[in-house]
Enzyme design. Sequence first.
Site, mmCIF file in Angstrom:
data_model
loop_
_atom_site.group_PDB
_atom_site.id
_atom_site.type_symbol
_atom_site.label_atom_id
_atom_site.label_comp_id
_atom_site.label_asym_id
_atom_site.label_seq_id
_atom_site.Cartn_x
_atom_site.Cartn_y
_atom_site.Cartn_z
ATOM 1 N N SER A 1 46.570 5.333 22.998
ATOM 2 C CA SER A 1 47.161 6.249 23.977
ATOM 3 C C SER A 1 46.538 6.080 25.350
ATOM 4 C CB SER A 1 46.922 7.703 23.541
ATOM 5 O OG SER A 1 47.296 7.895 22.218
ATOM 6 N N ASN B 1 51.371 10.518 28.389
ATOM 7 C CA ASN B 1 50.136 11.298 28.301
ATOM 8 C C ASN B 1 49.675 11.854 29.642
ATOM 9 O OD1 ASN B 1 49.681 11.634 25.585
ATOM 10 N ND2 ASN B 1 48.924 9.547 25.359
ATOM 11 N N GLU C 1 56.559 3.378 24.208
ATOM 12 C CA GLU C 1 56.104 2.803 25.478
ATOM 13 C C GLU C 1 55.557 1.398 25.168
ATOM 14 O OE1 GLU C 1 54.686 6.466 28.225
ATOM 15 O OE2 GLU C 1 53.507 6.200 26.425
ATOM 16 N N HIS D 1 53.219 2.066 22.079
ATOM 17 C CA HIS D 1 52.788 3.461 21.944
ATOM 18 C C HIS D 1 53.952 4.306 21.442
ATOM 19 C CE1 HIS D 1 51.515 7.471 23.747
ATOM 20 N NE2 HIS D 1 50.618 7.189 22.837
HETATM 21 N N1 LIG Z 1 47.944 11.729 17.054
HETATM 22 C C1 LIG Z 1 48.768 11.528 18.080
HETATM 23 O O1 LIG Z 1 49.480 12.433 18.531
HETATM 24 C C2 LIG Z 1 48.915 10.167 18.694
HETATM 25 C C3 LIG Z 1 50.079 9.865 19.411
HETATM 26 C C4 LIG Z 1 50.260 8.583 19.920
HETATM 27 C C5 LIG Z 1 49.236 7.644 19.779
HETATM 28 N N2 LIG Z 1 48.095 7.977 19.103
HETATM 29 C C6 LIG Z 1 47.087 6.927 18.940
HETATM 30 O O2 LIG Z 1 47.233 6.376 17.629
HETATM 31 C C7 LIG Z 1 45.966 5.960 17.123
HETATM 32 C C8 LIG Z 1 45.705 6.662 15.803
HETATM 33 O O3 LIG Z 1 45.695 8.063 16.004
HETATM 34 P P1 LIG Z 1 45.936 9.075 14.789
HETATM 35 O O4 LIG Z 1 46.141 10.410 15.406
HETATM 36 O O5 LIG Z 1 46.944 8.525 13.847
HETATM 37 O O6 LIG Z 1 44.487 9.032 14.087
HETATM 38 P P2 LIG Z 1 44.062 9.613 12.655
HETATM 39 O O7 LIG Z 1 42.666 10.071 12.814
HETATM 40 O O8 LIG Z 1 45.082 10.550 12.127
HETATM 41 O O9 LIG Z 1 44.101 8.300 11.723
HETATM 42 C C9 LIG Z 1 43.308 7.171 11.962
HETATM 43 C C10 LIG Z 1 43.216 6.378 10.663
HETATM 44 O O10 LIG Z 1 42.585 5.130 10.941
HETATM 45 C C11 LIG Z 1 41.708 4.828 9.864
HETATM 46 N N3 LIG Z 1 40.709 3.887 10.365
HETATM 47 C C12 LIG Z 1 39.698 4.150 11.221
HETATM 48 N N4 LIG Z 1 39.008 3.011 11.472
HETATM 49 C C13 LIG Z 1 39.613 2.016 10.766
HETATM 50 C C14 LIG Z 1 39.406 0.619 10.641
HETATM 51 N N5 LIG Z 1 38.403 0.006 11.289
HETATM 52 N N6 LIG Z 1 40.219 -0.105 9.847
HETATM 53 C C15 LIG Z 1 41.246 0.484 9.175
HETATM 54 N N7 LIG Z 1 41.493 1.830 9.262
HETATM 55 C C16 LIG Z 1 40.695 2.581 10.057
HETATM 56 C C17 LIG Z 1 41.159 6.161 9.426
HETATM 57 O O11 LIG Z 1 40.644 6.116 8.095
HETATM 58 C C18 LIG Z 1 42.387 7.056 9.574
HETATM 59 O O12 LIG Z 1 43.144 7.106 8.375
HETATM 60 C C19 LIG Z 1 44.935 6.279 18.220
HETATM 61 O O13 LIG Z 1 44.763 5.133 19.013
HETATM 62 C C20 LIG Z 1 45.637 7.379 19.021
HETATM 63 O O14 LIG Z 1 45.208 7.425 20.355
HETATM 64 C C21 LIG Z 1 47.906 9.204 18.542
#
Ligand SMILES: NC(=O)c1ccc[n+]([C@@H]2O[C@H](COP(=O)([O-])OP(=O)(O)OC[C@H]3O[C@@H](n4cnc5c(N)ncnc54)[C@H](O)[C@@H]3O)[C@@H](O)[C@H]2O)c1
Length: 300
Positions: A127, A198, A160, A148
């Site tokens: 993000s 964002n 995005e 994204h």
């Molecule tokens: N939550 C949101 O609203 C949102 C929206 C758009 C983008 N994002 C982006 O998406 C990405 C993930 O966010 P999220 O909210 O899904 O996170 P989350 O915490 O829900 O999930 C992350 C997952 O990644 C796994 N993980 C961590 N390190 C790892 C590795 N080295 N190898 C394999 N798996 C690994 C964890 O075990 C976990 O299951 C981030 O970059 C975030 O900025 C989040």
Amino acid sequence: MTVSPDPMPAPPTVAVIGCGTMGIGIAIVAARGGCPTIIYDADRARVSKALAEIEMFLAGSVKRGKLDPQTATDTLARFILASAISDLASADLVIEAIFEDIAAKADLYGALNRVCPSGTVFASNTSTLSITRLAAASGRPENFVGLHFCLPAQLMKLVEVTPGLRTSAETLTRSRTFCEAVGQIPIETKDRPGFILNHFAIPLNNRAIRLVEQGVATARDIDLAMKTAMGFPMGPLELVDLVGLDTQERLCDTFFSITNDPALACPPLVRQMVAAGWLGKKSGRGFYEYSSSATFGAEG
Ligand SMILES: NC(=O)c1ccc[n+]([C@@H]2O[C@H](COP(=O)([O-])OP(=O)(O)OC[C@H]3O[C@@H](n4cnc5c(N)ncnc54)[C@H](O)[C@@H]3O)[C@@H](O)[C@H]2O)c1
């Protein structure tokens, strides 16, 4: 030397890394769009849990008449559960959705680069982090792109699409083509922290959190105000519960460290809630409380 992405077959085999809030949704989009979809998480228990959640989501879509039963069955059959990073070697496109942490992502790309053929395209769902920096860490900057997706990815159409400085035109075109082929709407942005969405979403969510902090109104009433008067489909505090308080904290910290914009600074209440284990919907409590059958709206 520039290594062109391998010709992407239609449908491409997609690997999604990280079976959290975003990864599950992105995996549904890919598989529902016809792609064999490998799912992988460092926490192996999360992979099977993700499949159970995906099955529940597809069953719900069938029940609501949004998906026909055969498509749901076919979608489910496209999932391949990975237990090691080497299981991702056959992917044409890898979409990374792990924690918002540049060191963790860079380490992962290093490992992936050793496993995947040099023409495989890597995409990050980051993000706030620089696509150009992540691309440099990947060892294949020409074949790297930001994709994204919006939360919840399985329902929201927008993606995005962000090229880094060295992303090739071919990679960009293939990424856009992939998004369209699986039913998404790609828009292109420059490699700037926060892309487009964002810049609006994080300050707005923080404002709502600060109103709760100051005791101005309850979470429910703030959300009701925004939904009723502003036409939001979901209140900002409901959204933060869905985003995850831990993710909100990471996003604010990285985004603020890059921009120094006070509107992006993490509200202290978010840190307290994370310390208390109130991570939002995924933990059963955030600004609202959730039971296993709860949907949004129960006031916390
Ligand atoms: N939550 C949101 O609203 C949102 C929206 C758009 C983008 N994002 C982006 O998406 C990405 C993930 O966010 P999220 O909210 O899904 O996170 P989350 O915490 O829900 O999930 C992350 C997952 O990644 C796994 N993980 C961590 N390190 C790892 C590795 N080295 N190898 C394999 N798996 C690994 C964890 O075990 C976990 O299951 C981030 O970059 C975030 O900025 C989040």
